[in-house]
Design an enzyme around this catalytic site. Sequence first.
Site, PDB file in Angstrom:
ATOM      1  N   GLY A   1       0.838  -1.193   0.000  1.00  0.00           N
ATOM      2  CA  GLY A   1       0.000   0.000   0.000  1.00  0.00           C
ATOM      3  C   GLY A   1       0.870   1.240   0.000  1.00  0.00           C
ATOM      4  O   GLY A   1       1.967   1.247  -0.589  1.00  0.00           O
ATOM      5  N   SER A   2       0.415   2.289   0.696  1.00  0.00           N
ATOM      6  CA  SER A   2       1.076   3.591   0.614  1.00  0.00           C
ATOM      7  C   SER A   2       2.500   3.542   1.179  1.00  0.00           C
ATOM      8  O   SER A   2       3.471   3.759   0.458  1.00  0.00           O
ATOM      9  CB  SER A   2       0.248   4.635   1.370  1.00  0.00           C
ATOM     10  N   LEU A   3       2.631   3.253   2.471  1.00  0.00           N
ATOM     11  CA  LEU A   3       3.975   3.274   3.057  1.00  0.00           C
ATOM     12  C   LEU A   3       4.816   2.090   2.586  1.00  0.00           C
ATOM     13  O   LEU A   3       6.013   2.229   2.325  1.00  0.00           O
ATOM     14  CB  LEU A   3       3.912   3.255   4.586  1.00  0.00           C
TER      15      LEU A   3
ATOM     16  N   ASN B   1       0.667   2.908  12.895  1.00  0.00           N
ATOM     17  CA  ASN B   1       0.409   4.088  13.710  1.00  0.00           C
ATOM     18  C   ASN B   1      -0.317   3.653  14.994  1.00  0.00           C
ATOM     19  O   ASN B   1      -0.899   2.577  15.065  1.00  0.00           O
ATOM     20  CB  ASN B   1      -0.494   5.038  12.911  1.00  0.00           C
TER      21      ASN B   1
ATOM     22  N   LYS C   1       2.637  10.860  19.386  1.00  0.00           N
ATOM     23  CA  LYS C   1       1.915  10.897  18.104  1.00  0.00           C
ATOM     24  C   LYS C   1       0.472  10.453  18.318  1.00  0.00           C
ATOM     25  O   LYS C   1      -0.461  11.018  17.737  1.00  0.00           O
ATOM     26  CB  LYS C   1       2.632   9.988  17.092  1.00  0.00           C
TER      27      LYS C   1
ATOM     28  N   ASN D   1      -2.781  12.616  17.401  1.00  0.00           N
ATOM     29  CA  ASN D   1      -3.844  12.079  16.549  1.00  0.00           C
ATOM     30  C   ASN D   1      -5.195  12.070  17.281  1.00  0.00           C
ATOM     31  O   ASN D   1      -6.227  12.314  16.669  1.00  0.00           O
ATOM     32  CB  ASN D   1      -3.497  10.661  16.073  1.00  0.00           C
TER      33      ASN D   1
ATOM     34  N   ASN E   1      -7.616  14.157  15.014  1.00  0.00           N
ATOM     35  CA  ASN E   1      -8.329  13.383  13.997  1.00  0.00           C
ATOM     36  C   ASN E   1      -9.828  13.186  14.284  1.00  0.00           C
ATOM     37  O   ASN E   1     -10.650  13.456  13.407  1.00  0.00           O
ATOM     38  CB  ASN E   1      -7.627  12.033  13.780  1.00  0.00           C
TER      39      ASN E   1
ATOM     40  N   ASN F   1      -8.013  20.050   9.001  1.00  0.00           N
ATOM     41  CA  ASN F   1      -7.332  20.253  10.284  1.00  0.00           C
ATOM     42  C   ASN F   1      -7.451  21.703  10.735  1.00  0.00           C
ATOM     43  O   ASN F   1      -7.698  21.988  11.910  1.00  0.00           O
ATOM     44  CB  ASN F   1      -5.856  19.856  10.174  1.00  0.00           C
TER      45      ASN F   1
HETATM   46  P1  NAD Z   1      -2.538   1.204   3.106  1.00  0.00           P
HETATM   47  O1  NAD Z   1      -3.962   0.818   3.327  1.00  0.00           O
HETATM   48  O2  NAD Z   1      -2.230   2.164   2.001  1.00  0.00           O
HETATM   49  O3  NAD Z   1      -1.665  -0.099   2.844  1.00  0.00           O
HETATM   50  C1  NAD Z   1      -1.795  -1.256   3.623  1.00  0.00           C
HETATM   51  C2  NAD Z   1      -1.650  -2.440   2.684  1.00  0.00           C
HETATM   52  O4  NAD Z   1      -1.527  -3.611   3.470  1.00  0.00           O
HETATM   53  C3  NAD Z   1      -2.844  -2.621   1.747  1.00  0.00           C
HETATM   54  O5  NAD Z   1      -2.368  -2.732   0.423  1.00  0.00           O
HETATM   55  C4  NAD Z   1      -3.441  -3.956   2.224  1.00  0.00           C
HETATM   56  O6  NAD Z   1      -4.045  -4.703   1.172  1.00  0.00           O
HETATM   57  C5  NAD Z   1      -2.194  -4.644   2.744  1.00  0.00           C
HETATM   58  N1  NAD Z   1      -2.460  -5.778   3.633  1.00  0.00           N
HETATM   59  C6  NAD Z   1      -3.259  -5.868   4.726  1.00  0.00           C
HETATM   60  N2  NAD Z   1      -3.217  -7.094   5.257  1.00  0.00           N
HETATM   61  C7  NAD Z   1      -2.373  -7.816   4.473  1.00  0.00           C
HETATM   62  C8  NAD Z   1      -1.933  -9.162   4.490  1.00  0.00           C
HETATM   63  N3  NAD Z   1      -2.348 -10.035   5.429  1.00  0.00           N
HETATM   64  N4  NAD Z   1      -1.078  -9.589   3.533  1.00  0.00           N
HETATM   65  C9  NAD Z   1      -0.637  -8.741   2.576  1.00  0.00           C
HETATM   66  N5  NAD Z   1      -1.018  -7.436   2.496  1.00  0.00           N
HETATM   67  C10 NAD Z   1      -1.882  -6.995   3.436  1.00  0.00           C
HETATM   68  O7  NAD Z   1      -1.996   1.736   4.494  1.00  0.00           O
HETATM   69  P2  NAD Z   1      -0.827   2.805   4.780  1.00  0.00           P
HETATM   70  O8  NAD Z   1      -1.364   4.164   4.561  1.00  0.00           O
HETATM   71  O9  NAD Z   1       0.401   2.373   4.066  1.00  0.00           O
HETATM   72  O10 NAD Z   1      -0.679   2.623   6.343  1.00  0.00           O
HETATM   73  C11 NAD Z   1       0.080   1.597   6.956  1.00  0.00           C
HETATM   74  C12 NAD Z   1       0.335   2.034   8.395  1.00  0.00           C
HETATM   75  O11 NAD Z   1       1.206   3.170   8.356  1.00  0.00           O
HETATM   76  C13 NAD Z   1      -0.929   2.499   9.131  1.00  0.00           C
HETATM   77  O12 NAD Z   1      -0.886   2.122  10.475  1.00  0.00           O
HETATM   78  C14 NAD Z   1      -0.872   4.022   8.989  1.00  0.00           C
HETATM   79  O13 NAD Z   1      -1.559   4.707  10.036  1.00  0.00           O
HETATM   80  C15 NAD Z   1       0.627   4.259   9.074  1.00  0.00           C
HETATM   81  N6  NAD Z   1       1.063   5.520   8.460  1.00  0.00           N
HETATM   82  C16 NAD Z   1       0.701   5.823   7.173  1.00  0.00           C
HETATM   83  C17 NAD Z   1       1.141   7.014   6.608  1.00  0.00           C
HETATM   84  C18 NAD Z   1       0.772   7.395   5.183  1.00  0.00           C
HETATM   85  O14 NAD Z   1       1.095   8.519   4.764  1.00  0.00           O
HETATM   86  N7  NAD Z   1       0.138   6.546   4.409  1.00  0.00           N
HETATM   87  C19 NAD Z   1       1.948   7.880   7.348  1.00  0.00           C
HETATM   88  C20 NAD Z   1       2.311   7.524   8.653  1.00  0.00           C
HETATM   89  C21 NAD Z   1       1.856   6.342   9.200  1.00  0.00           C
HETATM   90  O1  KPL Z   2      -0.931  12.482  11.632  1.00  0.00           O
HETATM   91  C1  KPL Z   2      -1.886  13.150  11.325  1.00  0.00           C
HETATM   92  C2  KPL Z   2      -3.029  12.435  10.677  1.00  0.00           C
HETATM   93  O2  KPL Z   2      -3.796  13.038   9.922  1.00  0.00           O
HETATM   94  O3  KPL Z   2      -3.145  11.230  10.928  1.00  0.00           O
HETATM   95  C3  KPL Z   2      -1.908  14.605  11.666  1.00  0.00           C
HETATM   96  C4  KPL Z   2      -1.648  15.455  10.450  1.00  0.00           C
HETATM   97  C5  KPL Z   2      -0.812  14.895  12.676  1.00  0.00           C
HETATM   98  C6  KPL Z   2      -3.190  15.003  12.300  1.00  0.00           C
HETATM   99  O4  KPL Z   2      -3.392  14.313  13.483  1.00  0.00           O
END
Ligand code: NAD
Ligand code: KPL
Length: 303
Positions: free
Chosen positions: A9-11, A103, A182, A186, A190, A200
Amino acid sequence: MTWHVLGAGSLGGLWAARLARAGLPVRLVLRDRSRLTSYRRLGGLTLVEGQQANLYPIPAQTADDATPISRLLLACKAYDAEDAVASLAPRLTADAELILLQNGLGSQDQVAARVPRARCILASSTEGAFRDGDFRVVFAGQGCTWLGCPPQPAAPHWLDELQASGIPHQWSADILGRLWRKLALNCAINPLTVLHDCRNGGLAAYPGEVATLCDELAELLRHCAPAAAAENLQEEVERVIQATAANYSSMYQDVAQGRRTEIAYLLDHACAAAQRHKLPLAHLHNLQQRLRAHLAERGLPTR
Ligand code: NAD
Ligand code: KPL
């Protein structure tokens, strides 16, 4: 040593693409065969940075692949972490290291209980990324990832590989303090953005409500987290509200898109900790009830 990245996914995508382009061996672990087929059809993962989109043909597999895993970046949501790790447990080597990007708090303990022999490294990231298509990730915000492991505080040698991959990071002796801080940020921002249906910056219209929550969250941090975590919480919350005024919080975006939130690992975790410490944090509990009711009305999971 191969980097296995669970969750494209994203991260997960952001990390995998940068590691792969630095020439490091990376394997994506996808949910099931049908996701693997879709991924292979696309020919890889696309990372968009500014105007530039690049395709990275990173090899992928599912959890039932037989190869052993020594280093796992767990990049799924907090509510998926425990099951995801359980599905890979038979493949983890005796000296396996897991990097937990989730998170909030709570999922890390669930994971550690599932794989008690593995070294769990906790992470807290301020980088920002989102998906704008299947296996397509947009790098949306520069930041840093703090990493730490309270029971084994020596830094791992592979931090060099993060350096070589251009992944900003810092090894932290106080990762729990960072995660609590954090979580408090949040919790202060949030849920209110969801309930007031605002960006926000819209929270500037509710200074009293934000201040009261910050008082209660600081009280909670004083009981649960290392001492520095509670300091100047309200000032930081106000600063973040201003600095991210035009953004929608991650929870707001989840609700707006009909996705499950990570409430269980944020507000619920805070409320449960308050109860354990016998702290009567009435506004925090009231916020939890209002948020749950709001989620239930929209047919979303309430925890
Ligand atoms: P996301 O939903 O974009 O990606 C998660 C991925 O994990 C999805 O593609 C999902 O299909 C996959 N997944 C779930 N279970 C699975 C499994 N059993 N096997 C294989 N793949 C599986 O989520 P994200 O935004 O990348 O967030 C991940 C964590 O990082 C969260 O806890 C989020 O709060 C934290 N986070 C995200 C960001 C951000 O900018 N996206 C920033 C800071 C923290
Ligand atoms: O981390 C955040 C979120 O949207 O999850 C910020 C920008 C700090 C707001 O809580």
